[in-house]
Scaffold this active site. Structure first.
Site, PDB file in Angstrom:
ATOM      1  N   ALA A  65       5.614 -60.874  67.373  1.00  0.00           N
ATOM      2  CA  ALA A  65       4.754 -62.047  67.190  1.00  0.00           C
ATOM      3  C   ALA A  65       5.477 -63.097  66.360  1.00  0.00           C
ATOM      4  CB  ALA A  65       3.478 -61.617  66.469  1.00  0.00           C
ATOM      5  N   GLY A 110       5.748 -56.772  69.053  1.00  0.00           N
ATOM      6  CA  GLY A 110       5.419 -57.169  70.423  1.00  0.00           C
ATOM      7  C   GLY A 110       6.638 -57.193  71.341  1.00  0.00           C
ATOM      8  N   GLU A 133       4.409 -53.076  62.612  1.00  0.00           N
ATOM      9  CA  GLU A 133       3.129 -53.751  62.359  1.00  0.00           C
ATOM     10  C   GLU A 133       2.378 -53.262  61.133  1.00  0.00           C
ATOM     11  OE1 GLU A 133       4.247 -53.015  65.343  1.00  0.00           O
ATOM     12  OE2 GLU A 133       3.733 -54.577  66.794  1.00  0.00           O
TER      13      GLU A 133
HETATM   14  N1  COA Z   1       8.462 -64.873  63.859  1.00  0.00           N
HETATM   15  C1  COA Z   1       8.912 -66.094  63.518  1.00  0.00           C
HETATM   16  N2  COA Z   1      10.154 -66.328  63.105  1.00  0.00           N
HETATM   17  C2  COA Z   1      10.997 -65.284  63.022  1.00  0.00           C
HETATM   18  C3  COA Z   1      10.599 -63.974  63.370  1.00  0.00           C
HETATM   19  C4  COA Z   1       9.270 -63.775  63.815  1.00  0.00           C
HETATM   20  N3  COA Z   1       8.810 -62.589  64.185  1.00  0.00           N
HETATM   21  N4  COA Z   1      11.650 -63.137  63.188  1.00  0.00           N
HETATM   22  C5  COA Z   1      12.666 -63.903  62.756  1.00  0.00           C
HETATM   23  N5  COA Z   1      12.270 -65.195  62.651  1.00  0.00           N
HETATM   24  C6  COA Z   1      13.062 -66.352  62.196  1.00  0.00           C
HETATM   25  C7  COA Z   1      13.376 -66.241  60.709  1.00  0.00           C
HETATM   26  O1  COA Z   1      12.291 -66.699  59.925  1.00  0.00           O
HETATM   27  C8  COA Z   1      14.593 -67.126  60.615  1.00  0.00           C
HETATM   28  O2  COA Z   1      14.256 -68.475  60.626  1.00  0.00           O
HETATM   29  P1  COA Z   1      14.363 -69.370  59.233  1.00  0.00           P
HETATM   30  O3  COA Z   1      15.775 -69.227  58.794  1.00  0.00           O
HETATM   31  O4  COA Z   1      13.971 -70.740  59.699  1.00  0.00           O
HETATM   32  O5  COA Z   1      13.377 -68.754  58.299  1.00  0.00           O
HETATM   33  C9  COA Z   1      15.299 -66.871  61.953  1.00  0.00           C
HETATM   34  O6  COA Z   1      14.325 -66.348  62.832  1.00  0.00           O
HETATM   35  C10 COA Z   1      16.413 -65.861  61.818  1.00  0.00           C
HETATM   36  O7  COA Z   1      15.866 -64.688  61.205  1.00  0.00           O
HETATM   37  P2  COA Z   1      16.581 -63.948  59.964  1.00  0.00           P
HETATM   38  O8  COA Z   1      15.552 -63.085  59.303  1.00  0.00           O
HETATM   39  O9  COA Z   1      17.304 -64.931  59.112  1.00  0.00           O
HETATM   40  O10 COA Z   1      17.655 -63.075  60.765  1.00  0.00           O
HETATM   41  P3  COA Z   1      18.175 -61.608  60.421  1.00  0.00           P
HETATM   42  O11 COA Z   1      19.247 -61.331  61.421  1.00  0.00           O
HETATM   43  O12 COA Z   1      18.507 -61.476  58.967  1.00  0.00           O
HETATM   44  O13 COA Z   1      16.917 -60.630  60.693  1.00  0.00           O
HETATM   45  C11 COA Z   1      15.032 -59.741  61.933  1.00  0.00           C
HETATM   46  C12 COA Z   1      16.339 -60.566  61.981  1.00  0.00           C
HETATM   47  C13 COA Z   1      14.399 -59.874  63.298  1.00  0.00           C
HETATM   48  C14 COA Z   1      15.375 -58.274  61.640  1.00  0.00           C
HETATM   49  C15 COA Z   1      14.113 -60.287  60.817  1.00  0.00           C
HETATM   50  O14 COA Z   1      13.993 -61.689  60.979  1.00  0.00           O
HETATM   51  C16 COA Z   1      12.731 -59.688  60.866  1.00  0.00           C
HETATM   52  O15 COA Z   1      12.512 -58.597  60.364  1.00  0.00           O
HETATM   53  N6  COA Z   1      11.755 -60.453  61.456  1.00  0.00           N
HETATM   54  C17 COA Z   1      10.357 -60.026  61.492  1.00  0.00           C
HETATM   55  C18 COA Z   1      10.165 -59.026  62.609  1.00  0.00           C
HETATM   56  C19 COA Z   1       8.786 -58.408  62.587  1.00  0.00           C
HETATM   57  O16 COA Z   1       8.313 -57.885  61.599  1.00  0.00           O
HETATM   58  N7  COA Z   1       8.163 -58.447  63.756  1.00  0.00           N
HETATM   59  C20 COA Z   1       6.892 -57.792  63.997  1.00  0.00           C
HETATM   60  C21 COA Z   1       5.826 -58.777  64.154  1.00  0.00           C
HETATM   61  S1  COA Z   1       4.298 -57.930  64.373  1.00  0.00           S
END
Ligand code: COA
Length: 259
Positions: A65, A110, A133
């Site tokens: 999401a 998701g 989640e």
């Molecule tokens: N929604 C919105 N934006 C997201 C996102 C999400 N689920 N996941 C990553 N992004 C954005 C980050 O905020 C960042 O943007 P910003 O620099 O403008 O804040 C960009 O994508 C890059 O992410 P970043 O965290 O810097 O990269 P990373 O390689 O260090 O880590 C992830 C990548 C995916 C592991 C980490 O971003 C993460 O854990 N995201 C959340 C995933 C999650 O919990 N999803 C389940 C949702 S129910």
């Protein structure tokens, strides 16, 4: 089509690309609607023999999401979004042709749930798969609590959902969550297209019939066996079946025309 998802054609294979690399291909409302529109296009296109679902870039398949958008939504809007997941993404496991998830990077929340709805899953060796989640105060809401235990068993699904355990591609392969892992030195899309060649170049009527019969494996056995028989009968009447027998006799590869 844009707004977070686009459609590419590679011959008879449709490649659906989650396309918000700056947001780790997270599922915004607009992206979910774009995927729904793509799904309706594919369902109406008899030329499509197989679908690959993948993400733009090399970092993320889909980070789930869009958490930034989620922060701005009221409870009722989140509920509406959950309904949209069902109406707009439901085609993934319901098309007449197989959908293969080509997981090019992280598949979380998701993102993994979409992959779970696909018929088969392959991943780049750097992929990480998880359903985080509960750590966000919610639960998987796009089928994850139902599809994951069916695929990898109850205890492993509980580890992933309750303990928030994330799996490497190698771990996911070892428990059957993935069917193949692709080395980072290979062109990932080419590897995915190669993986599904037996489908995209196979006998269309038999492929569709086998998929229908396999999906009936969710039903009680007697109903599933009846579904298998009726799927078989469709193949029996096809010109492709006769062509395959003739080709065997003539020691040449068959030419399937989907008739
Ligand atoms: N929604 C919105 N934006 C997201 C996102 C999400 N689920 N996941 C990553 N992004 C954005 C980050 O905020 C960042 O943007 P910003 O620099 O403008 O804040 C960009 O994508 C890059 O992410 P970043 O965290 O810097 O990269 P990373 O390689 O260090 O880590 C992830 C990548 C995916 C592991 C980490 O971003 C993460 O854990 N995201 C959340 C995933 C999650 O919990 N999803 C389940 C949702 S129910």
């Amino acid at each position: 089509m844009s707004d977070g998802a686009r459609l590419e054609r590679h011959g008879a294979v449709a490649v659906v690309v989650l396309d918000r690399p700056e947001r780790m291909n997270a599922l915004s409302r607009a992206a979910v609607l774009a995927l729904g529109a793509i799904g309706r296009t594919l369902a109406a296109d008899p030329r499509v023999r197989a679908v690959v679902l993948t993400g733009a870039g090399y970092k993320a398949f889909c980070a789930g999401a869009d958490l930034k958008e989620r922060l701005t939504l009221q409870e009722a809007e989140v509920l509406e979004l959950l309904q949209l997941y069902r109406s707009e993404l439901g085609w993934i496991g319901a098309l007449d042709v197989p959908v293969v998830a080509a997981i090019n990077g992280v598949a979380l929340g998701g993102g993994l749930e979409m992959a779970l709805a696909c018929d088969l899953r392959i991943a780049r060796e750097t992929a990480v798969l998880g359903l985080p989640e509960t750590s966000l105060g919610i639960i998987p809401g796009a089928g994850g609590t139902q599809r994951l235990p069916r695929l990898i068993g109850e205890a492993r699904a509980k580890e992933m959902i309750l303990l928030g355990k994330r799996l490497s591609a190698a771990e996911a392969l070892s428990i059957g969550l993935l069917q193949q892992v692709v080395s980072s030195s290979q062109d990932f899309l080419l590897a995915a297209l190669d993986y599904i060649k037996p489908i995209s170049e196979g006998a269309p009527i038999a492929q569709a019939a086998a998929l229908r019969a396999l999906r009936a494996a969710e039903l009680p056995l007697a109903e599933g066996l009846a579904a298998e028989l009726s799927a078989y009968e469709v193949c029996l009447k096809s010109a492709d079946r006769k062509e395959a027998l003739l080709a065997f006799q003539e020691k040449r590869p068959p030419k399937f025309e989907g008739r």
